[in-house]
Design an enzyme around this catalytic site. Structure first.
Site, PDB file in Angstrom:
ATOM      1  N   ILE A  98       0.823  -1.226   0.000  1.00  0.00           N
ATOM      2  CA  ILE A  98       0.000   0.000   0.000  1.00  0.00           C
ATOM      3  C   ILE A  98       0.852   1.269   0.000  1.00  0.00           C
ATOM      4  O   ILE A  98       0.337   2.369  -0.106  1.00  0.00           O
ATOM      5  CB  ILE A  98      -1.002   0.034   1.183  1.00  0.00           C
ATOM      6  CG1 ILE A  98      -0.293  -0.193   2.518  1.00  0.00           C
ATOM      7  CG2 ILE A  98      -2.139  -0.944   0.963  1.00  0.00           C
ATOM      8  CD1 ILE A  98      -1.194   0.058   3.721  1.00  0.00           C
ATOM      9  N   GLY A 146      11.720   5.468   1.397  1.00  0.00           N
ATOM     10  CA  GLY A 146      13.150   5.279   1.186  1.00  0.00           C
ATOM     11  C   GLY A 146      13.676   4.080   1.961  1.00  0.00           C
ATOM     12  O   GLY A 146      14.648   3.450   1.536  1.00  0.00           O
ATOM     13  N   LYS A 156       4.698  -1.910   8.250  1.00  0.00           N
ATOM     14  CA  LYS A 156       5.855  -1.219   7.660  1.00  0.00           C
ATOM     15  C   LYS A 156       7.074  -2.099   7.864  1.00  0.00           C
ATOM     16  O   LYS A 156       7.543  -2.275   8.987  1.00  0.00           O
ATOM     17  CB  LYS A 156       6.025   0.140   8.346  1.00  0.00           C
ATOM     18  CG  LYS A 156       7.232   0.922   7.863  1.00  0.00           C
ATOM     19  CD  LYS A 156       7.227   2.343   8.430  1.00  0.00           C
ATOM     20  CE  LYS A 156       8.450   3.123   7.993  1.00  0.00           C
ATOM     21  NZ  LYS A 156       8.426   4.511   8.382  1.00  0.00           N
ATOM     22  N   ASP A 181      11.315  15.234   9.569  1.00  0.00           N
ATOM     23  CA  ASP A 181      10.934  15.003   8.165  1.00  0.00           C
ATOM     24  C   ASP A 181       9.447  15.322   7.962  1.00  0.00           C
ATOM     25  O   ASP A 181       8.682  14.501   7.447  1.00  0.00           O
ATOM     26  CB  ASP A 181      11.244  13.540   7.792  1.00  0.00           C
ATOM     27  CG  ASP A 181      11.323  13.326   6.277  1.00  0.00           C
ATOM     28  OD1 ASP A 181      11.359  14.320   5.531  1.00  0.00           O
ATOM     29  OD2 ASP A 181      11.348  12.159   5.855  1.00  0.00           O
TER      30      ASP A 181
HETATM   31  N1  ATP Z   1      -0.462   3.419   8.578  1.00  0.00           N
HETATM   32  C1  ATP Z   1      -0.560   3.593   7.273  1.00  0.00           C
HETATM   33  N2  ATP Z   1      -1.755   3.518   6.648  1.00  0.00           N
HETATM   34  C2  ATP Z   1      -1.845   3.711   5.304  1.00  0.00           C
HETATM   35  N3  ATP Z   1      -0.795   4.004   4.509  1.00  0.00           N
HETATM   36  C3  ATP Z   1       0.430   4.100   5.074  1.00  0.00           C
HETATM   37  C4  ATP Z   1       0.613   3.900   6.486  1.00  0.00           C
HETATM   38  N4  ATP Z   1       1.924   4.071   6.774  1.00  0.00           N
HETATM   39  C5  ATP Z   1       2.529   4.380   5.618  1.00  0.00           C
HETATM   40  N5  ATP Z   1       1.656   4.398   4.583  1.00  0.00           N
HETATM   41  C6  ATP Z   1       1.963   4.701   3.173  1.00  0.00           C
HETATM   42  O1  ATP Z   1       3.330   4.395   2.912  1.00  0.00           O
HETATM   43  C7  ATP Z   1       4.071   5.596   2.587  1.00  0.00           C
HETATM   44  C8  ATP Z   1       5.485   5.508   3.149  1.00  0.00           C
HETATM   45  O2  ATP Z   1       5.446   5.415   4.573  1.00  0.00           O
HETATM   46  P1  ATP Z   1       6.622   5.975   5.499  1.00  0.00           P
HETATM   47  O3  ATP Z   1       6.819   7.452   5.201  1.00  0.00           O
HETATM   48  O4  ATP Z   1       6.347   5.618   6.896  1.00  0.00           O
HETATM   49  O5  ATP Z   1       7.873   5.160   4.916  1.00  0.00           O
HETATM   50  P2  ATP Z   1       9.438   5.553   4.908  1.00  0.00           P
HETATM   51  O6  ATP Z   1      10.178   4.377   4.349  1.00  0.00           O
HETATM   52  O7  ATP Z   1       9.825   5.994   6.276  1.00  0.00           O
HETATM   53  O8  ATP Z   1       9.444   6.768   3.887  1.00  0.00           O
HETATM   54  P3  ATP Z   1      10.451   7.997   3.694  1.00  0.00           P
HETATM   55  O9  ATP Z   1      11.057   7.790   2.356  1.00  0.00           O
HETATM   56  O10 ATP Z   1       9.553   9.200   3.761  1.00  0.00           O
HETATM   57  O11 ATP Z   1      11.418   7.964   4.839  1.00  0.00           O
HETATM   58  C9  ATP Z   1       3.223   6.747   3.166  1.00  0.00           C
HETATM   59  O12 ATP Z   1       3.453   7.967   2.478  1.00  0.00           O
HETATM   60  C10 ATP Z   1       1.801   6.213   2.939  1.00  0.00           C
HETATM   61  O13 ATP Z   1       1.401   6.430   1.588  1.00  0.00           O
END
Ligand code: ATP
Length: 354
Positions: free
Chosen positions: A53, A57, A76, A172
């Site tokens: 979903i 990064g 995640k 961020d």
């Molecule tokens: N709890 C959630 N419910 C629905 N969608 C989610 C959820 N958590 C994350 N997402 C989706 O996944 C995407 C990436 O999540 P997140 O920013 O936590 O990942 P990251 O690997 O830390 O990203 P970044 O590159 O910003 O560091 C979010 O922008 C959102 O679209």
């Protein structure tokens, strides 16, 4: 107004704390409602990672189902590597401390104690704010929801900056780290870059000052279009860098434009600066005309639109983007300004604990 002020108070309680205020993470089982899962559990909750979903990064996010499929959640999964395992641990420890209606809720986690980890989060069905503001999105986010989102994100930042102990800098703040529930209430997510345990700022480490520019870039936090120029110059992470990111998000909410234009590569802060100053420096019809020029054209028929509120949002953004950072407001000052100047927030019952 006094009724409204009482509505915006919320009860805060830490999930698990020991004497020195650190959450304790035990082996498997459940810690204050946060469950520790095995990898087999993770595979079964996500039906073998069948529905992606989101991705970022450092991670991939999959739909998960709890309670025999009746409750949706988001898993995640951090990319397996020793360095990213530290990012996962840091995000896990921060989320274990946080409980706020506008911060994504941690439901559980998997941790192999070496290099792999996953966080089970509440699922936000409307995805992230960046996607919702995108011109190709079928749905247009109404003005009332945009002011409410700004207000709720300011409350979440106020909580991590001022109301929890130790205090946290998110590091961020950007529209893709703001998730939306089915009523378009917002929740701040992604604490992978957050810094904990200081009152206002973190100096770059000594090792960082001796690093090559390339390695420094890898260590830096933030995202293009949202990063505080002061942080880029000094490497000092502070609450004011979160306020800068918040200012960019407010500009996105008002204009519907991206923080960095995908066509021209131009940053919204640079493109918007002259017009915002003209709007804030002029009065009456001229100010209104210029505010309309900046406004997301998809809001032209929105009956909830109020140009005075547009000017308030732009003035909040302008203050948050000021240099030096000491001139920027705190999150609680922003919350108070929005409460006073955006009457429509009270109709939404913003800030009520859910
Ligand atoms: N709890 C959630 N419910 C629905 N969608 C989610 C959820 N958590 C994350 N997402 C989706 O996944 C995407 C990436 O999540 P997140 O920013 O936590 O990942 P990251 O690997 O830390 O990203 P970044 O590159 O910003 O560091 C979010 O922008 C959102 O679209």
């Amino acid at each position: 107004m006094s009724c409204f002020l009482s509505c915006v108070r919320f009860h805060v309680s830490a999930t698990t704390t020991d004497n020195d205020n650190k959450p304790t993470i035990t082996g498997s089982g459940s810690v204050s409602g946060v469950t520790c899962y095995t990898w087999d559990d993770v595979e079964s909750l996500t039906c073998n990672f069948s529905r992606l979903i989101g991705s970022g990064g450092y991670s991939s996010i999959y739909l998960a189902r709890l309670s025999g499929g009746s409750i949706n959640a988001a898993l995640k999964v951090h990319v397996s590597s020793h360095r990213l395992y530290q990012v996962f641990r840091s995000e896990l420890e921060i989320l274990l401390r946080l409980q706020h209606p506008h911060i994504v809720k941690l439901l559980g986690y998997f941790d192999d104690s070496e290099e792999s980890g996953a966080l089970l989060l509440e699922y936000l069905p409307q995805g992230n704010l960046q996607e919702k503001l995108n011109r190709n999105s079928k749905q247009v986010l109404p003005w009332r929801n945009r002011t409410a989102i700004a207000f709720q994100v300011a409350q979440a930042i106020e909580h991590i900056h001022e109301k929890c102990s130790p205090q946290i800098v998110h590091g961020d703040i950007k529209s893709s780290n703001i998730l939306l529930d089915k009523h378009f209430n917002s929740k701040l997510c992604d604490f992978g870059s957050a810094k904990v345990g200081f009152s206002s700022m973190v100096q770059p480490s000594k090792t960082m000052s001796t690093m090559s520019p390339r390695s420094k870039q890898v260590m830096m936090i933030g995202s293009p279009g949202y990063t505080d120029p002061h942080y880029l110059k000094t490497g000092i992470a502070s609450k004011k860098m979160d306020m800068y990111g918040f200012g960019v998000v407010v500009l996105e909410l008002v204009s519907g434009k991206e923080a960095v234009s995908s066509e021209k590569g131009e940053m919204l802060v640079h493109a918007a600066a002259p017009l915002i100053h003209e709007i804030l420096d002029s009065n009456g019809d001229i100010a209104e005309e210029k505010a309309r020029q900046f406004l997301d054209p998809r809001l032209s028929r929105d009956t909830s639109l109020d140009l005075e509120e547009v000017k308030t949002m732009l003035s909040v953004a302008a203050y948050c983007l000021r240099s030096p950072p000491s001139l920027r407001p705190s999150a609680s000052q922003v919350v108070q300004t929005l409460i006073k100047k955006i009457p429509s927030l009270s109709f939404l019952g913003c800030g009520k604990e859910e």
